[in-house]
Structures are given as C-alpha cells and as structure tokens.
Write an enzyme that holds these catalytic residues in place. Structure first.
Site, mmCIF file in Angstrom:
data_model
loop_
_atom_site.group_PDB
_atom_site.id
_atom_site.type_symbol
_atom_site.label_atom_id
_atom_site.label_comp_id
_atom_site.label_asym_id
_atom_site.label_seq_id
_atom_site.Cartn_x
_atom_site.Cartn_y
_atom_site.Cartn_z
ATOM 1 N N LYS A 1 0.311 -1.017 -0.023
ATOM 2 C CA LYS A 1 0.258 -0.091 0.121
ATOM 3 C C LYS A 1 1.133 1.304 -0.047
ATOM 4 O O LYS A 1 2.135 1.093 0.780
ATOM 5 C CB LYS A 1 -0.966 -0.010 1.332
ATOM 6 C CG LYS A 1 -2.063 1.068 1.224
ATOM 7 C CD LYS A 1 -2.778 1.066 2.663
ATOM 8 C CE LYS A 1 -3.831 2.205 2.664
ATOM 9 N NZ LYS A 1 -4.464 2.010 3.853
ATOM 10 N N SER B 1 -9.831 2.584 2.514
ATOM 11 C CA SER B 1 -8.933 2.834 1.805
ATOM 12 C C SER B 1 -7.986 1.807 1.110
ATOM 13 O O SER B 1 -7.239 2.765 0.868
ATOM 14 C CB SER B 1 -7.935 3.804 3.014
ATOM 15 O OG SER B 1 -7.236 3.156 3.802
ATOM 16 N N SER C 1 -9.438 -0.289 7.366
ATOM 17 C CA SER C 1 -8.976 0.052 5.735
ATOM 18 C C SER C 1 -8.875 -0.928 5.248
ATOM 19 O O SER C 1 -8.258 -1.625 4.049
ATOM 20 C CB SER C 1 -8.555 1.226 5.713
ATOM 21 O OG SER C 1 -8.810 2.299 5.676
#
Lengths: 498, 504, 98
Positions: free
Chosen positions: A81, A156, A180
C-alpha cells in the site's frame, strides 16, 4: 511447476522456490506480466518497481543456489500500500501533495519484508491519506473491483485487495485505521487482518490517526496471511507504541485450525440488522458452520458500540489534522504559489488547497474544529471517553468468550460514484470495523460466500482480545477449511476472468 | 504608529507596582537529540545533523531520550519541585517554516515537574535581601530549526525577501522553566529578574545539564511584565523576547516598566503583545500582536507513551545531585571568612567560581578576590563581556602572583600582563617577553635614571638633602615614568636616599 | 448543537492553512454541520467520571539511550526540497506583523 504461477498461494510458491522447482525471477516475471495484462482495467497499482523487484528476486535465487538459509516466504511477490515509505521508490499516500516524493528511508515493515526476501512488486492505490472506504478518493483515479469493474474495491486499501483478487500478487500489505484492511478484504473476497495495536511497527507508515493505525497482512488465504503476519510483526525500538513482547505463533494457529470448544460471541449491536440481506444470510450460515465445527455461540451485548462511529469521526480527524500539518510545501512534495511575492503563509495555504482532495480537507477542518479551544472538551475529550467505554464493552465480552464475530461490512461492493456525494453514508461502511480500532484489539475479515442478490463477496469479521492475534487465525483457518471443503476451492477462485 | 514614550523608572514606581514572570528555555547538553540519535554538536554544517525523525518526514516517529528525562527531573529537584508520578507529552499545533512537523511536541497540562521555588539574593541599600521566586513548572519540549533571513537590509525578518532554514537544531531537547508571577518586588524587579536568571544558570552549570550560554542560545529568556496601581488587579502583560544576556534581562524589565507606565499615564491600554528586545538601545519594539491568543489545539501526543518516574528512580537521581550554588556560597563565605556584602559582590561580579578555582590552583584567597573583583572585573565591564569569558585562567593568576612575590613584577606591570593575555597575545611568559615587562631591579640602570631625574629637578634634590624626605616622591615618580612603571618603586626610593646621603 | 457558521469555517481554514474559495467555504460549512450533529450524540453517554483514553496500550517509560547515530546524507535531504540555497531549505518570506 507448470500451472499458472499467478494462481498459486504464497505458501506453495515459497515451497517451490525453495525447492528450486521454479526461480524467484520466474515468479516475479509472471506477476509483472499479469500486472501489465490486467492493471489497465483494475488500476490496483500506482507504481511498479520492476527493477528493484527483479533485483530482489535475483538475490533470492543466488542465495538459494548458494545454500544460504532463506525465510519461509523468500521470493514471493507482494503489493505494498502506497502509505508505507520505501527508500528510493515513489510514495504518495494517494495524494498529489506527495507526487514524486521518494523517501530517503525504509519503513520498518519494508525493512522486514526485504529481510524476509519478499519481492515487492510495487505500490498500490488507496484513498488519499487513507481517508475513505472506497479508494475513490485517490488523487490518481479509483481502483476497480475485479469481481465487477463498475464497483469499488473497498477502501482505503482498495489497491492491495484488488491486486490480490486480480491475482497480480499473492501477498499484500495494507494499513487499517477503521477498517481499511478488513472492509476491502470483505468486498473482494480476500483475507485481511488488523493486528493488535502496536503489534506491527508504524515507523515509516504515513500517519493518519496515530492512536488507531496499524499496518497488516493481506492475502487470499488464512495461512498466507499468517505467514506474512509473522514476517512483519514484532517489537520495533523506532516506534514507541510498539509492543515489546513475543509475536504469537499465528502460523501454527492457522495450521491447527481447530475450534472445538472455542466460545464465540455474536455482537448483538453488529448482528446484521439493517444490513444487506445477502450479507446477513451468508453471515448466519457461517455461524452455523462454526457451531458445526465445535464452537459454542452466544450473544453478547456491547451497548456503547452505537457511539463508536461518532467517537471515531472525531478522534480520527483530530489526529489526522495534526499529522497532515507537515505537508506545507517547505521541505518536500508539492509547492505552489511561490511567485516571489506570496508570503510563506500564502504558499503553504495554496499548496495545501491544491495538494489535498476534498475528503482530506473536510476531515482536516473537522479535526481542527474538534481540537480548537472551547470545543476540545465537548468533542475530542468526549470521544476519548467513549473509547474507554468501548474498551470496557470488549473486556466484558471477552471475559466470557474467546472471540467475537460480526459481518465485516453492511453491504457488498457498491457502485463507483454511488456514495461519493454523501460523506455520512460513506462513513457508515465502517460501523462494524471501527470499534476494533478504538479499543486497539485485533480482527480479521475472511470471505464467507457470495451474496445471492448480486453474486458479490461477503466477509465475516473475527475479533480477538489485544495480544491474542493467534485466535483470529485459529478460528479463521477452521472456518476457511470448512468452506473450502464445501466449495471445493477458495471463494476467490470464482472471481470472473479479467 | 505613535512614538514610544517612557516614564523614568523611579517615577513609574511611585505610581505602579510591577508584576513579572520569566520563561526560560534551557537547551540540554545531551549528545543526541530529544527524539532521535542525530548529534547535537553546535556549529555543524547546515542540514548535516538531520534524519527522518527530526525532519518530520512522513512516517517518522519520536522516541524519548532517557537522559533528557533524567536531566529534567534533576532540574526539577534542584528547583524544589514536585515530580509528576505520571505525565504525557502533548502536541502544540501551529505552522512555521522552522517547525518540521508544524507541531511541537511539548507538555501541556501535565508537566514533569511543578510547584517549586528558587531563592535569589539581591543587593539593596539595606544589604543583601533574599527573594523567593516560585516556579510554576518545568517541562520538556523540542527546539526548532534555525532561520536566517535574506534580502532585507538588516538580516531580520522585516523586509526579507525569503528565508533559509537549517534543521540541525530541530529536535534538540529544550527544557522550559516558568515562574509563577513575581509580585511585590517594586524597584527591585529588574535586579530580582536578573538574579533569578543568573542563579538558574548557576544551578544548570552545577547540575551539568547544559552549558547555558545565553549568547549561543542554550539559555533563552522571555520576560513577561504588567503594571498595576496598588490595590488593583494585575494589568495586561506583555512578553519580551530576544533577551540574550543577564544585563538584557535587567534592562528589559526596567524598560518595560518605563514604557507601560507611560502608556498607562496617558490613559491608554497596554496591548497584550510580543515585543523584541534590542541590545543596542536597551529598548524593545513591537512584534506579533497577541490580542487573539494563538489556538494551539493541544492534545496528548499519540506517538509517545506516558512518562511515569518511579519513586526509586527519582530518589536515585536525587542522590546524584551536586552541591547547589546557594549551599556552596554559604560554605565559601565561611571558608574564606568574608561577610555577606563581600560575598554578594563576588556573586554579582560572577566571580565566585573563578575565585574558587584560583584558590584551588594555589592563589592566595585575598589575592584571588582582589584580582577577580578588581582589575579583571573592570576590564570585563568596560568591554561588555562576562568575567568567565575573559580567557584568564586560574593558573595564570597563580603565575603572576608568584612573579609579584619574587619581585619580578609589580602590580602595575601585572595589569599589563593581564591586558596582554586578554588580547590573546599569549601566555604569561610570552606576554612579559614580548612587551618587555620585567621589573627593572638592576641598580646601575636605576641609578642612571635617578641621576637623570635629579638633574632635571635640582630644586627637589636640594629639598631632599635639606631633610624634606617626602619630596623624594617626586623623583621616584619621575623615575617610574621614565622606566614606564617597570622600576621597583621601593628600591628606587632606597637608592635615591642613599645617593643623596639622606636617611629616612 | 449550534450550527457552524461560514466565518467559523473560514477561521478553521486559516488555522489549517487551507486556502478555500468562497463556494468551498459554504460547502464545507453545511457538510461539517451534518457530521457534527451526528457525532454530537456521544455526549449522551459520557459522564464526568469516565477517564479519557489516549492510548490503547497501557505502556509507560519507553526510552532510547543518549547515543549518537548516523544522520541522513545531506544530498538526499536537500534533493527532495522544493527550493534550496546555501545548503538550506529556501522558504518564502515570513511576515512578522508590526
């Protein structure tokens, strides 16, 4: 190994690489080719680090050839990420304000991945500064859910989850502040874990809400997730909030996967009332399976959970408004408006106005308000008290059960654009996941089936007390095994071809 | 903007009572920074002592320096404070280019040390008076980067086109010590303020926690002051920054009393503001208006865990405490057998440690005090430096005293030797050699000079011969002048009288 | 709960160094209002005697030793800067109101 390398689990790939049945470079190449083939439509990745990935894969092959001992995941590719600092590689946190920034240092998570000889393929897309539940707030365009490209992959960390679901990588790292990791796992039919707060180092993770954030492992199976968890967790002297204790043996737990006698609590306030019908259905079916596996299920009440959302949407913006202050155009990243006449204050304001997206600005202002003089006690102060109440709800529940369960999210993947104009509706996606972060305990989401009405993945959330992360893998492993028995394969195998 | 006016100090004090407070920042002398391992060495090349943590790079996190905590506790103990059993750090949020994170990690409502005091002594016409300055709090925070301003005429912010930032200093541990408001000192306010900062500095030196050099910025002082008429509530206070020496502390308090008195006399309102002190004028000018107090949005620092010093730890630190300056002064007063006035003048001159060191180096106690509070103090005051910065060592004083005792130097020559040392001309021997400062004791040379003087003043010579021995002084004086003070005056007189066949 | 005014939003934007346009100010004012009303509910449940929780972990006294470690290479530090002069970060003029 003749089968498609990108369809293999991390555990299988690692074993094959170690046994020299296939080289790490072949595995890396196969995945880079897969990314090239499908990421045009998925858009899971913001940046592909092919050079460094191939170099790392080469080093692994050389080590293995020389007989040097390598870790259990050596040579396995991973998607990272874009919120974690990786030395020399672009790290944007999904924002324009960090466009082009290359950190001069590695986050601890990356350092541990490198030490484990894991091959980082690239940086994945995310909601800007991890604020969001759909990855639609990325400044670089949304990611598309491989199950249905017109739908969101969750947020997210939608990029990491989508990369797994699109078979672009067998492992991924996400971060979880209010869901997330778990909510994207839920809507993409993959597995994601938010470890106990402090279990994985936050050093080098671009902070959102410091008292809630945790980096965590993501994969397509519980065992793969456990192997990655073991590689990244552990005390870090660079992170003062890092737990100074041995990492629980999550891999052994995932392998044992035996829940006979386990006491499971169903949280009444998160039982699925008002949730999408198919989500509730699959959730209750999973509960039956858990009972069949020898667990006892009781209902518990966590009465303060209804205030969790309110507390979260005060604490997060408050801490984030402070964490994001450093993005002022002075030392790195975007700088606009520096025409020689504008003052530093004007340049800072113009830079931040241009560099931040609307959701980020909205939360910064909310946080600034909640902390401002005259309002602190009413907002931030109160919210911190709610945390105490939620923690005591969990403590009371865990006095009688070993783990708690709930659906991970109220719905399956919604359509891109569907909730963009209604921030409150977007925030409601996190209602089941948020209490976990507020209390700092650990949780996992794993797929329990497709909702009949839309054939989209449904996730079940398992929650365990702080420092008892192995229970997640014990229960998750058992449930997954039972479901694989029933279906003949992992649910993710049913994802449509891209 | 109207011209600033001042009411003379004594006049102001007839009408108003000053209340002042001092906020001092002490830069700790730890080897590494507060939250990271970067070096704290002074004077390094710009931006060579920075890392992700002290630059506040995205993803960086602070870790507390243990020695900084210990130093803070020791400072708190030295200032008679209570030590918190549990306290946290807090974020103070504001934007400024010298702040890498645009928040400062500090302590807000949970300082590590609180409710202490420091007794200071000031000179009054009635003798030395002890004033107890109460301490509100001692807490830990971090220093900012250093700004230089370019393009303007003065190198200051005003009129600058842009600024340059060096973050070497960012993250160095800073201890903030805040007094409670000090009231009831009246005309002594400037002296009390100065004495407080001076005593505080001595305490820091005794503890060894900082080199507390005001001119280097490792001790910084902000002066808060308000005036009120007797019996009324305390007035609005101003804050004066850039107070970089003890003398400036005194002058800043004095000047602000004079300025605020003028404002109030005119019937105007004192504005709550931050003022900037100027060494050259001894006055301050207006800076940022604090009418709308900054909203720092303090909240507990989530990246750090609380500091909870155990009783055992505090007691262990208490056992490492050195002799406090006040205790030391009492001891030395007894050892040197001097009275409180003499002690006070030693302290005020900043000479106490220097005298002690000189005695330790072998100088006689009376001689040590004579030099440090006499000639050397005069030079220090004339050149505007502190005694300790004169670069005269106790060993050098011993050497000079020995030379005086052996007759190789006299007092006057000794002063010239000191002058040479202070000007960096070298050590005692090289200055004497270079300047030719030896006492002339060679009889032949002296007799020659005596004869010269006698022939130049024949009437004086007659007077002496006729019995007026006192007149010899004029000849001795002339010889001293012609030998540039290098003659031994006593010997000259003996030779002169011999020469003239006159006895005492 | 009183609603949040446009002026208050402008003040927040200044505190947060966000140069918002007029339309944005109105837009955020109404959005913040809605969110604040929703979160205000938490005051229903919090009593005075409940302690606030700022850390999920009950740890104290985490320290590092006072040891010097390597700093970053200056070239790496300055290469990310938007503007550099004299080995320092160059920043626009700072106003000090008089």
């Amino acid at each position: 190994m003749t089968e498609d390398l990108t369809r293999q689990s991390a555990a299988v790939l690692a074993a094959a690489i170690a046994a020299k049945e296939v080289s790490a470079q072949e595995v890396a190449t196969a995945h880079l080719e897969r990314i090239a083939a499908v990421d045009g439509v998925v858009h899971a990745f913001l940046h592909i680090s092919s050079d460094s990935a191939m170099a790392q894969a080469k080093r692994v092959d050389e080590k293995i050839a020389a007989g040097t001992e390598v870790g259990p995941l050596a040579g396995v590719p991973l998607a990272l990420k874009d919120v974690l600092a990786m030395h020399g590689e672009p790290t944007t946190a999904g924002s324009r304000i960090l466009q082009g920034w290359k950190p001069p240092y590695d986050s601890t998570v990356v350092a541990r991945l490198r030490a484990a000889d894991i091959v980082i393929l690239g940086k994945t897309n995310m909601d800007e500064f991890a604020m969001g539940s759909s990855t639609e707030h990325s400044a670089y365009g949304p990611t598309h859910n491989p199950w249905d490209l017109t739908r969101i992959p969750g947020g997210s960390g939608g990029g990491s989850a989508a990369a797994l679901a699109a078979f672009e990588a067998p492992l991924a790292i996400g971060t979880d502040t209010g869901g997330s990791i778990r909510q994207p796992a839920s809507v993409t039919g993959t597995v994601g874990v938010k470890p106990t707060y402090g279990a994985v180092s936050r050093y080098g993770q671009i902070a959102l809400a410091s008292s809630l954030d945790q980096p965590g492992p993501c994969a397509r199976s519980v065992l793969d997730t456990a192997l990655l968890h073991a590689a990244i967790a552990g005390h870090d002297p660079m992170d003062s909030t890092s737990i100074n204790a041995a990492v629980p043996d999550v891999v052994a737990a995932a392998r044992r996967a035996d829940i006979r006698g386990m006491r499971i609590g169903v949280v009444k306030e998160l039982s699925g009332d008002g949730y999408q019908a198919g989500v509730s259905q699959r959730y209750h079916e999973a509960l039956s399976i858990l009972e069949d596996l020898g667990a006892t299920i009781t209902e518990v009440s966590c009465p303060h959970f209804e205030y969790a959302l309110g507390a979260y949407y005060l604490i997060l913006p408050s801490e984030a408004s402070s964490n994001l202050a450093r993005f002022d155009g002075m030392r790195y990243g975007l700088r606009t408006g520096d025409d020689g006449a504008n003052s530093v204050e004007q340049v800072m304001s113009l830079t931040r106005e241009q560099g931040f997206g609307p959701e980020v600005k909205r939360r910064i202002m909310l946080g600034t308000y909640a902390l401002s003089s005259g309002y602190y006690e009413a907002y931030y102060g109160q919210a911190q008290k709610v945390r105490t109440l939620i923690t005591s709800d969990f403590n009371a529940a865990f006095a009688n059960v070993d783990v708690l369960v709930s659906p991970t999210a109220p719905t399956t993947a919604f359509k891109l654009g569907e909730k963009l104009d209604d921030p409150l509706a977007m925030y409601l996606n996190d209602v089941a996941t948020i209490p976990v972060n507020l209390a700092g305990i650990c949780a996992m989401s794993l797929p329990v089936g497709l909702a009949p009405e839309d054939q989209l993945p449904v996730g079940l959330q398992i929650m365990a007390p702080a420092m008892a992360d192995e229970r997640l893998y014990l229960a998750g492993g058992a449930l997954e095994a039972a479901l694989v028995d029933r279906w003949g394969h992992l649910l993710i195998e049913e994802v449509p071809s891209l | 903007m109207s011209q600033t006016t001042y009411v003379p100090f004594e006049q102001a004090l007839k009408v108003y009572e000053p209340v002042f407070g001092l906020e001092t920042h002490v830069e700790l002398g730890t080897k590494s920074k507060m939250w990271c391992g970067c070096s704290t060495d002074f004077g390094a090349d710009a931006n060579t002592q920075v890392c992700p943590v002290c630059l506040g790079l995205p993803g960086s996190m602070p870790v507390v320096n243990r020695v900084a905590v210990e130093s803070t506790i020791r400072i708190g103990l030295a200032l008679n404070c209570s030590i918190a059993t549990w306290c946290r750090f807090a974020r103070k949020n504001y934007f400024y280019p010298d702040m890498p994170k645009d928040y400062q990690i500090s302590q807000y409502d949970e300082p590590l040390c609180f409710d202490g005091y420091l007794d200071v002594t000031v000179e009054t016409p009635e003798g030395p008076q002890v004033v107890r300055v109460e301490i509100e709090r001692v807490h830990m925070e971090e220093d900012t980067g250093k700004l230089t301003h370019a393009g303007g005429a003065t190198g200051r912010i005003h009129g600058a086109d842009y600024s340059l930032v060096d973050y070497n200093r960012a993250g160095i541990p800073l201890i903030e010590i805040v007094t409670k408001p000090v009231s009831g000192t009246g005309a002594l306010a400037p002296a009390v303020a100065r004495a407080y900062v001076s005593e505080l500095r001595d305490v820091m030196r005794a503890l060894g926690v900082s080199d507390v050099r005001m001119e280097e910025g490792s001790l910084r002082c902000d002066v808060n002051l308000s005036l009120n008429r007797p019996g009324e509530q305390w007035g609005t206070r101003s804050e004066t920054k850039n107070v970089n020496s003890l003398r400036s502390v005194e002058r800043a308090v004095r000047s602000e009393i004079e300025r605020q008195a003028s404002v109030l006399d005119l019937g105007d309102r004192v504005i709550q503001e931050t003022r900037h002190f100027h060494e050259d004028t001894g006055r301050s000018t207006s800076g940022r208006s604090k009418e709308q107090a900054e909203d720092y949005r303090y909240f507990p620092e989530p990246d750090l865990v609380p500091v909870a010093p155990s009783d055992a730890w505090v007691e262990q630190l208490r056992s490492t405490m050195p002799e406090m300056p006040s205790v030391k002064r009492a001891r030395l007063q007894a050892e040197w057998n001097i009275n409180e006035f003499e002690l006070a003048s030693l302290v005020n001159a900043g000479a106490l440690d220097l005298v002690e060191a000189s005695i330790a180096a072998g100088v006689d106690s009376v001689a040590a005090r004579k030099w440090w509070t006499g000639e050397l103090l005069r030079v220090a005051n004339d050149t505007g430096v502190e005694l300790a910065d004169l670069q005269v060592s106790p060993g050098q004083i011993r050497e000079i005293e020995e030379l005086i005792a052996s007759g190789a130097l006299n007092d006057k020559l000794a002063r010239q030797v000191f002058e040479g040392i202070i000007h960096g001309e070298g050590d005692v021997a090289s200055v004497i050699a270079a300047r030719g400062l030896a006492v002339v004791s060679d009889d032949t040379a002296l007799l020659a000079a005596i004869d010269e003087a006698l022939s130049a003043q024949p009437d004086v010579a007659d007077k002496i011969r006729s019995g007026k021995v006192q007149a010899a002084g004029a000849i001795v004086g002339a010889v001293m002048k012609s030998t540039k003070g290098q003659a031994d005056a006593a010997k000259v007189r003996i030779l002169l009288l011999e020469r003239l066949g006159v006895s005492e | 709960m009183t609603s949040i005014s446009r002026d208050e939003v402008a003040h927040l934007a200044h505190l947060a160094r966000l140069d918002l346009g007029a339309e944005e100010l109105d837009h955020y004012a109404s959005q913040l209002d809605v969110i604040l009303q929703a979160v205000a509910r938490i005051s229903e449940v919090t009593a005075d005697d409940i302690p606030a929780m700022s850390h999920p972990v009950p740890m104290t006294n985490v320290f590092r030793e006072d040891v010097v470690t390597a700093s970053l290479n200056r070239a790496d530090v300055l290469s990310m800067a938007p503007a550099v002069e004299d080995d320092r970060f160059k920043v626009p003029r700072i106003l000090d109101e008089e």
